[in-house]
Design a protein around this motif. Sequence first.
Motif, PDB file in Angstrom:
ATOM      1  N   GLY A  39       0.782  -1.085   0.001  1.00  0.00           N
ATOM      2  CA  GLY A  39       0.173  -0.074  -0.082  1.00  0.00           C
ATOM      3  C   GLY A  39       0.806   1.256   0.098  1.00  0.00           C
ATOM      4  N   SER A  40       2.177   1.161   0.278  1.00  0.00           N
ATOM      5  CA  SER A  40       3.009   2.291   0.486  1.00  0.00           C
ATOM      6  C   SER A  40       4.446   1.785   0.754  1.00  0.00           C
ATOM      7  N   ALA A  41       5.157   2.809  -0.007  1.00  0.00           N
ATOM      8  CA  ALA A  41       6.826   2.392  -0.119  1.00  0.00           C
ATOM      9  C   ALA A  41       7.685   3.600   0.602  1.00  0.00           C
ATOM     10  N   MET A  42       8.473   3.478   1.134  1.00  0.00           N
ATOM     11  CA  MET A  42       9.317   4.792   1.364  1.00  0.00           C
ATOM     12  C   MET A  42      10.755   4.429   0.639  1.00  0.00           C
ATOM     13  N   ILE A  43      11.323   5.392  -0.042  1.00  0.00           N
ATOM     14  CA  ILE A  43      12.710   5.238  -0.774  1.00  0.00           C
ATOM     15  C   ILE A  43      13.529   6.105   0.062  1.00  0.00           C
ATOM     16  N   ARG A  44      14.395   5.570   0.748  1.00  0.00           N
ATOM     17  CA  ARG A  44      15.574   5.976   1.527  1.00  0.00           C
ATOM     18  C   ARG A  44      16.232   6.834   0.807  1.00  0.00           C
ATOM     19  N   THR A  45      16.994   7.882   1.304  1.00  0.00           N
ATOM     20  CA  THR A  45      17.982   8.688   0.478  1.00  0.00           C
ATOM     21  C   THR A  45      19.127   7.732  -0.176  1.00  0.00           C
ATOM     22  N   ILE A  46      19.176   7.840  -1.529  1.00  0.00           N
ATOM     23  CA  ILE A  46      19.973   7.188  -2.322  1.00  0.00           C
ATOM     24  C   ILE A  46      21.619   7.389  -1.911  1.00  0.00           C
ATOM     25  N   SER A  47      22.129   6.437  -1.683  1.00  0.00           N
ATOM     26  CA  SER A  47      23.733   6.243  -1.518  1.00  0.00           C
ATOM     27  C   SER A  47      24.404   6.378  -2.798  1.00  0.00           C
ATOM     28  N   LEU A  48      24.973   7.332  -2.942  1.00  0.00           N
ATOM     29  CA  LEU A  48      25.998   7.529  -4.192  1.00  0.00           C
ATOM     30  C   LEU A  48      27.375   7.520  -4.143  1.00  0.00           C
ATOM     31  N   PRO A  49      28.150   7.151  -5.135  1.00  0.00           N
ATOM     32  CA  PRO A  49      29.693   7.297  -4.912  1.00  0.00           C
ATOM     33  C   PRO A  49      30.026   8.691  -4.802  1.00  0.00           C
ATOM     34  N   THR A  50      31.155   9.241  -4.119  1.00  0.00           N
ATOM     35  CA  THR A  50      31.462  10.287  -3.893  1.00  0.00           C
ATOM     36  C   THR A  50      31.547  11.122  -5.425  1.00  0.00           C
ATOM     37  N   TYR A  51      31.988  10.742  -6.476  1.00  0.00           N
ATOM     38  CA  TYR A  51      32.273  11.468  -7.635  1.00  0.00           C
ATOM     39  C   TYR A  51      30.740  11.786  -8.163  1.00  0.00           C
ATOM     40  N   ALA A  52      29.629  10.801  -7.796  1.00  0.00           N
ATOM     41  CA  ALA A  52      28.264  11.014  -8.315  1.00  0.00           C
ATOM     42  C   ALA A  52      27.442  11.892  -7.366  1.00  0.00           C
ATOM     43  N   ALA A  53      28.162  12.117  -6.227  1.00  0.00           N
ATOM     44  CA  ALA A  53      27.246  12.817  -5.182  1.00  0.00           C
ATOM     45  C   ALA A  53      27.697  14.278  -5.199  1.00  0.00           C
ATOM     46  N   LEU A  86      13.183   8.600  -8.588  1.00  0.00           N
ATOM     47  CA  LEU A  86      12.847   7.436  -8.255  1.00  0.00           C
ATOM     48  C   LEU A  86      11.535   7.187  -7.476  1.00  0.00           C
ATOM     49  N   THR A  87      11.357   8.103  -6.625  1.00  0.00           N
ATOM     50  CA  THR A  87      10.007   8.348  -5.544  1.00  0.00           C
ATOM     51  C   THR A  87       8.797   8.370  -6.492  1.00  0.00           C
ATOM     52  N   ARG A  88       9.022   9.643  -7.297  1.00  0.00           N
ATOM     53  CA  ARG A  88       8.188   9.641  -8.281  1.00  0.00           C
ATOM     54  C   ARG A  88       7.799   8.722  -9.648  1.00  0.00           C
ATOM     55  N   THR A  89       8.498   8.411  -9.934  1.00  0.00           N
ATOM     56  CA  THR A  89       8.396   7.314 -11.063  1.00  0.00           C
ATOM     57  C   THR A  89       7.913   5.895 -10.424  1.00  0.00           C
ATOM     58  N   PRO A 102      12.967  11.445   4.924  1.00  0.00           N
ATOM     59  CA  PRO A 102      12.062  10.878   5.836  1.00  0.00           C
ATOM     60  C   PRO A 102      10.577  10.903   5.563  1.00  0.00           C
ATOM     61  N   TRP A 103       9.949   9.938   5.826  1.00  0.00           N
ATOM     62  CA  TRP A 103       8.515   9.485   5.417  1.00  0.00           C
ATOM     63  C   TRP A 103       7.568  10.683   5.693  1.00  0.00           C
ATOM     64  N   PRO A 104       6.877  11.171   4.811  1.00  0.00           N
ATOM     65  CA  PRO A 104       5.999  12.470   4.785  1.00  0.00           C
ATOM     66  C   PRO A 104       4.637  12.115   5.198  1.00  0.00           C
ATOM     67  N   PHE A 105       4.381  10.667   5.298  1.00  0.00           N
ATOM     68  CA  PHE A 105       2.789  10.458   5.776  1.00  0.00           C
ATOM     69  C   PHE A 105       2.815   9.880   7.235  1.00  0.00           C
ATOM     70  N   VAL A 106       1.736   9.969   7.862  1.00  0.00           N
ATOM     71  CA  VAL A 106       1.229   9.273   9.165  1.00  0.00           C
ATOM     72  C   VAL A 106       1.380   7.913   9.188  1.00  0.00           C
ATOM     73  N   GLY A 107       2.094   7.436  10.124  1.00  0.00           N
ATOM     74  CA  GLY A 107       2.350   5.815  10.140  1.00  0.00           C
ATOM     75  C   GLY A 107       3.397   5.601   9.451  1.00  0.00           C
ATOM     76  N   LEU A 108       3.647   4.120   9.533  1.00  0.00           N
ATOM     77  CA  LEU A 108       4.884   3.403   8.986  1.00  0.00           C
ATOM     78  C   LEU A 108       4.625   3.113   7.494  1.00  0.00           C
ATOM     79  N   PRO A 109       5.386   3.205   6.633  1.00  0.00           N
ATOM     80  CA  PRO A 109       5.339   2.811   5.132  1.00  0.00           C
ATOM     81  C   PRO A 109       5.394   1.066   4.947  1.00  0.00           C
ATOM     82  N   ASP A 110       4.550   0.504   4.279  1.00  0.00           N
ATOM     83  CA  ASP A 110       4.363  -0.954   4.515  1.00  0.00           C
ATOM     84  C   ASP A 110       5.925  -1.710   4.242  1.00  0.00           C
ATOM     85  N   VAL A 111       6.786  -0.813   3.144  1.00  0.00           N
ATOM     86  CA  VAL A 111       8.145  -1.348   3.162  1.00  0.00           C
ATOM     87  C   VAL A 111       8.908  -0.125   2.823  1.00  0.00           C
TER      88      VAL A 111
END
Length: 185
Positions: A39-53, A86-89, A102-111
């Motif tokens: 029903g819901s999914a949270m995308i954690r902040t993406i971890s990128l290599p130093t050169y890509a960040a 990635l969140t939008r897509t 951080p999760w913008p909705f009330v409660g926990l995401p399903d995953v």
Amino acid sequence: MLSRLMVLACAGLAACTPLADRIALNPVSSSLELRPLVGSAMIRTISLPTYAAAEEIAVETTNGLIVVNEDVLWADEPERAVTLILTRTLGDILNTDVGPDPWPFVGLPDVSVDIRVERMLGSLDGTFELNGQFFVASEAISFRDSTHSFEITEPLVDTTVAGISAAQSAALLKLAEQIAATLGR
């Protein structure tokens, strides 16, 4: 007095230095539509290599060195931009609530989905590579935790910053579709 003059001189020089141009990383729409298993999914902040960040756009030379273009910078912080794309897509593909950390909705995401990028780089040989792993973890429902590798290669039309940006957007679309396939059917 002398130090005050030096500060003013430095400020004057800085004002004359031209600012770098900026290019936005634009999302590419997916034609994929899946029925969500969550029903819901949270995308954690993406971890990128130093050169890509970094805000400078990196490219790999033919001898394997990574160089940056300081004349054109990313318009947004890369980790934030990639996370939001990635969140939008994923939300569009699954037609369910998908939000960033951080999760913008009330409660926990399903995953939650944690994405660790090992390589996100265009090269002068004409390819753009996006490699790494993503992890799906159950947060609020019983959903099988899983680990997935991804190795995505996109052709570069050219090695300009616009070409690199377009190939990166196309690679991120493929990654979003791979993640969506684990969360939908």
